[in-house]
Design a protein around this motif. Structure first.
Motif, PDB file in Angstrom:
ATOM      1  N   THR A   5      23.719 -15.674 -14.924  1.00 15.15           N
ATOM      2  CA  THR A   5      23.782 -16.621 -16.042  1.00 15.15           C
ATOM      3  C   THR A   5      23.758 -18.058 -15.546  1.00 15.15           C
ATOM      4  OG1 THR A   5      25.075 -15.027 -17.333  1.00 15.15           O
ATOM      5  CG2 THR A   5      25.116 -17.304 -18.065  1.00 15.15           C
ATOM      6  N   ALA A   6      24.476 -18.313 -14.448  1.00 14.70           N
ATOM      7  CA  ALA A   6      24.528 -19.676 -13.919  1.00 14.70           C
ATOM      8  C   ALA A   6      23.142 -20.151 -13.493  1.00 14.70           C
ATOM      9  CB  ALA A   6      25.495 -19.733 -12.736  1.00 14.70           C
ATOM     10  N   ASP A  49      30.999 -17.672 -16.737  1.00 12.72           N
ATOM     11  CA  ASP A  49      30.115 -17.246 -15.651  1.00 12.72           C
ATOM     12  C   ASP A  49      29.289 -18.389 -15.068  1.00 12.72           C
ATOM     13  OD1 ASP A  49      31.005 -14.647 -16.109  1.00 12.72           O
ATOM     14  OD2 ASP A  49      29.382 -14.232 -17.523  1.00 12.72           O
ATOM     15  N   CYS A  50      29.651 -19.633 -15.362  1.00 12.05           N
ATOM     16  CA  CYS A  50      28.899 -20.779 -14.841  1.00 12.05           C
ATOM     17  C   CYS A  50      29.769 -21.735 -14.036  1.00 12.05           C
ATOM     18  CB  CYS A  50      28.225 -21.544 -15.992  1.00 12.05           C
ATOM     19  SG  CYS A  50      26.936 -20.611 -16.829  1.00 12.05           S
ATOM     20  N   LEU A  70      23.598 -19.136  -5.484  1.00 17.23           N
ATOM     21  CA  LEU A  70      23.531 -18.500  -6.801  1.00 17.23           C
ATOM     22  C   LEU A  70      22.712 -17.221  -6.701  1.00 17.23           C
ATOM     23  CD1 LEU A  70      22.946 -21.566  -9.170  1.00 17.23           C
ATOM     24  CD2 LEU A  70      25.091 -20.584  -8.356  1.00 17.23           C
ATOM     25  N   LEU A  94      28.531 -23.498 -10.786  1.00 17.62           N
ATOM     26  CA  LEU A  94      27.602 -24.635 -10.823  1.00 17.62           C
ATOM     27  C   LEU A  94      28.298 -25.945 -10.468  1.00 17.62           C
ATOM     28  CD1 LEU A  94      25.416 -23.928 -13.995  1.00 17.62           C
ATOM     29  CD2 LEU A  94      24.791 -23.651 -11.595  1.00 17.62           C
ATOM     30  N   LYS A 113      20.919 -20.872 -16.602  1.00 20.44           N
ATOM     31  CA  LYS A 113      21.257 -22.137 -17.243  1.00 20.44           C
ATOM     32  C   LYS A 113      20.757 -23.314 -16.418  1.00 20.44           C
ATOM     33  CE  LYS A 113      23.522 -20.481 -20.811  1.00 20.44           C
ATOM     34  NZ  LYS A 113      23.048 -20.690 -22.202  1.00 20.44           N
TER      35      LYS A 113
END
Length: 235
Positions: free
Chosen positions: A75-76, A3-4, A70, A7, A79
């Motif tokens: 989650t991204a 889920d990142c 975003l 980024l 983080k």
């Protein structure tokens, strides 16, 4: 991480933003305010609560360059915010230099390794002389001019370092290094040192040589050390 993946789209923008924070700020607090604004910018929020940087300076976005913004509570974003707001990183951002980078001193350390490799042991005088030679070489070649093509265009080289994982970096091509300092050293040696070596010998003998690092520690008697070692396992 899961889920990142989105980024990755912002990675280069974040690097560019860090450089911009350093060169466009007049204080460390202003640089930190601009740096932390990135958490809002990636959400398409361009007004900030910090009075030192209340809003982004880029023009209004008209959608001609679509961005993958975003989502809040994702989650991204979580983080990313943890990285951007890390207190140790913020201390470093506040101390960023607007003009200087560490590349010059890293280049000097690389030159030292050529004159004094780490896998060879030198005396204090030997190491000092090699540091002098490294300094002479670096000072003469540290600001070499960039090569140009026949039409005057600056020459560059594309490199693919392993740590970039397939991405490239641009390296300006410089002119060949100069060794004119060697001619100066040879001239001093033949014209001055050979004619009056006593003066230079005295200066060399008067050099204050510090004690070795190992001499600063106490070395126990071998028999006492062995007896203490044996007694630990006697049970």
């Amino acid at each position: 991480m899961k889920d990142c993946d989105e980024l990755k789209r912002w990675q280069q923008s974040l690097v560019n933003h860090l450089y911009w924070c350093a060169i466009s700020s007049s204080s460390g607090e202003e640089a930190v305010a601009k740096w932390t604004s990135f958490s809002n910018h990636v959400q398409n929020i361009h007004s900030h609560d910090n009075v030192l940087f209340p809003e982004c300076l880029h023009p209004a976005l008209d959608g001609s360059r679509p961005k993958k913004w975003l989502k809040s509570a994702s989650t991204a974003l979580f983080k990313l915010q943890r990285i951007v707001s890390n207190k140790y990183l913020l201390k470093g951002v506040a101390k960023l230099s607007p003009r200087h980078q560490t590349s010059a001193i890293e280049g000097f350390h690389s030159v030292i390794l050529r004159f004094a490799p780490k896998n060879v042991v030198f005396s204090y005088r030997g190491m000092l002389c090699r540091l002098y030679l490294a300094s002479l070489h670096f000072n003469e070649n540290g600001n070499r001019e960039q090569l140009t093509s026949r039409d005057g265009t600056p020459a560059y080289k594309i490199k693919y370092p392993k740590h970039k994982k397939g991405k490239h970096t641009i390296q300006p091509l410089k002119k060949k290094p100069s060794y004119a300092y060697v001619d100066n050293l040879m001239r001093v040696f033949f014209d001055e040192v050979l004619h009056e070596p006593a003066k230079f010998t005295v200066e060399l003998q008067e050099l204050n040589i510090p004690d070795t690092l190992c001499s600063q520690f106490h070395r126990p008697d071998k028999q006492e050390a062995v007896a203490a070692y044996v007694s630990r396992f006697s049970h």
